[in-house]
Scaffold this motif. Structure first.
Motif, PDB file in Angstrom:
ATOM      1  N   MET A   1      36.272  34.777  43.578  1.00  0.00           N
ATOM      2  CA  MET A   1      37.495  35.548  43.711  1.00  0.00           C
ATOM      3  C   MET A   1      38.695  34.707  43.257  1.00  0.00           C
ATOM      4  SD  MET A   1      36.675  38.514  44.623  1.00  0.00           S
ATOM      5  CE  MET A   1      35.160  39.282  45.179  1.00  0.00           C
TER       6      MET A   1
ATOM      7  N   ILE B   1      41.365  41.255  46.159  1.00  0.00           N
ATOM      8  CA  ILE B   1      42.403  40.251  45.900  1.00  0.00           C
ATOM      9  C   ILE B   1      43.772  40.910  45.877  1.00  0.00           C
ATOM     10  CG2 ILE B   1      40.881  38.702  44.594  1.00  0.00           C
ATOM     11  CD1 ILE B   1      42.032  39.868  42.025  1.00  0.00           C
TER      12      ILE B   1
ATOM     13  N   THR C   1      42.789  35.793  47.983  1.00  0.00           N
ATOM     14  CA  THR C   1      41.539  36.453  48.375  1.00  0.00           C
ATOM     15  C   THR C   1      41.754  37.106  49.736  1.00  0.00           C
ATOM     16  OG1 THR C   1      40.272  34.777  47.178  1.00  0.00           O
ATOM     17  CG2 THR C   1      39.074  36.142  48.791  1.00  0.00           C
TER      18      THR C   1
END
Length: 352
Positions: A32, A73, A117
């Motif tokens: 991520m 995200i 994240t």
């Protein structure tokens, strides 16, 4: 005998499938906010705006960052050195204002994207470089106009008569390179004066990238005294249909040179271009006449300079018969007046 635990084939497949899912989940979370290309920054390209248009996309069209901006995200743009130029729509960059690469000397834009994240709160900042590519939206502009020059009519063919043509183009690359040529003038824009003409064909630009004008045909002041040249400056966009151009006028004034012989003139002669063809004069001296100025027919000897510079004309005898004619007659070199020479005395005979 000890009992041993064993897995059926079906149970083994299920176990390994669960293991792969767990590994994928862990790996996915670790990716991520990473750049998909594996680089530490992101480089995009975008065209400058056409006038006020701001809808042009970037290339690639989205930020190459792992993660769903809606669920996994959170993305935020950071402009540490000025006002925001873009906004985010998902992973797409959208302009907030037109980009003018030429006026602002804007070849690239540098800013950052902050990526968080959502599941872990882990945050990282990724540098972004947006390269602004040029579009051909500016025509060349001539400098230091108007252009005018005066040249003698005796200037040889091939001579460079004007070197000061210059046009600048604000675009970059081939869009900003300029070449010059002479175009045929409009029929309504030439011959507005007597002795003037379009200069197309009489003058040339042999090297388009230099813009130096040379003489292509012999000049004649008595026929044409002013030429008007339509000068075109064009950029060199790769697609010829996209090329932009501007025009201006170079005025070439022709100065008279002493290139024409004097011509005898008198009323009633057969003339061509203002000069008598095969002019003839006669004079008689009756016997017993006093010496002095002779009466010349059809009128007094007179010549004119067909050049406008009006150089002084000098008269003289070129040849005659009998061979000693100069002993009897003289001509005034300034006025052309013919006289019987007083040193000869009186003539014998009826007429000479």
């Amino acid at each position: 005998m000890a009992a041993r635990n064993s897995l059926t084939p079906q149970q083994g497949l299920g176990f390994f499938g669960l293991l792969i899912l767990l590994c994928s989940a862990v790996l996915g979370k670790s990716q991520m906010c990473e750049v998909e290309t594996g680089q530490t920054n992101i480089i995009l390209d975008i065209e400058e705006s056409r006038e006020s248009f701001i809808g042009q996309p970037t290339t690639p069209p989205e930020l190459p960052i792992f993660g769903d901006p809606d669920t996994e995200i959170a993305l935020n743009l950071v402009f540490p050195k000025g006002q925001p130029i873009f906004q985010l729509n998902g992973k797409k960059l959208q302009l907030l204002q037109p980009l003018d690469r030429d006026e602002e000397n804007l070849s690239h834009i540098v800013f950052q994207v902050s990526c968080t994240t959502r599941s872990t709160g882990k945050k990282r900042t990724i540098p972004i470089i947006v390269r602004v590519s040029d579009i051909n939206d500016n025509a060349p502009r001539f400098m230091n106009t108007p252009y005018e020059v005066t040249v003698p009519e005796s200037t040889p063919v091939g001579t460079t008569i004007f070197r000061n043509i210059q046009a600048l183009d604000k675009d970059a690359g081939v869009n900003g390179l300029v070449e010059y040529f002479i175009a045929e003038g409009s029929p309504n824009s030439t011959n507005v004066e007597k002795y003037s003409a379009d200069g197309y064909g009489t003058f040339a630009i042999s090297f388009p990238h230099q813009g130096q004008v040379t003489v292509a045909k012999t000049l004649d002041f008595e026929k044409i005294q002013t030429y008007y040249l339509t000068i075109v400056a064009s950029d060199r966009a790769r697609n010829t249909a996209d090329r932009l151009s501007s025009t201006t006028t170079l005025t070439v004034n022709i100065a008279d040179s002493n290139d024409l012989d004097p011509s005898f003139i008198y009323s009633g002669c057969v003339s061509l271009d203002g000069a008598c063809i095969n002019p003839e004069y006669s004079a008689s001296v009756p016997a017993g006449s006093l010496l002095g100025v002779l009466t010349v027919l059809p009128e007094r000897i007179q010549a004119v300079d067909l050049d406008t510079i009006n150089s002084p004309i000098r008269y003289s005898f070129a040849s005659g018969m009998p061979g000693n004619y100069a002993d009897y007659f003289q001509i005034d070199e300034s006025t052309g007046v013919l006289k019987a020479d007083e040193s000869c005395g009186h003539f014998d005979g009826e007429e000479v």
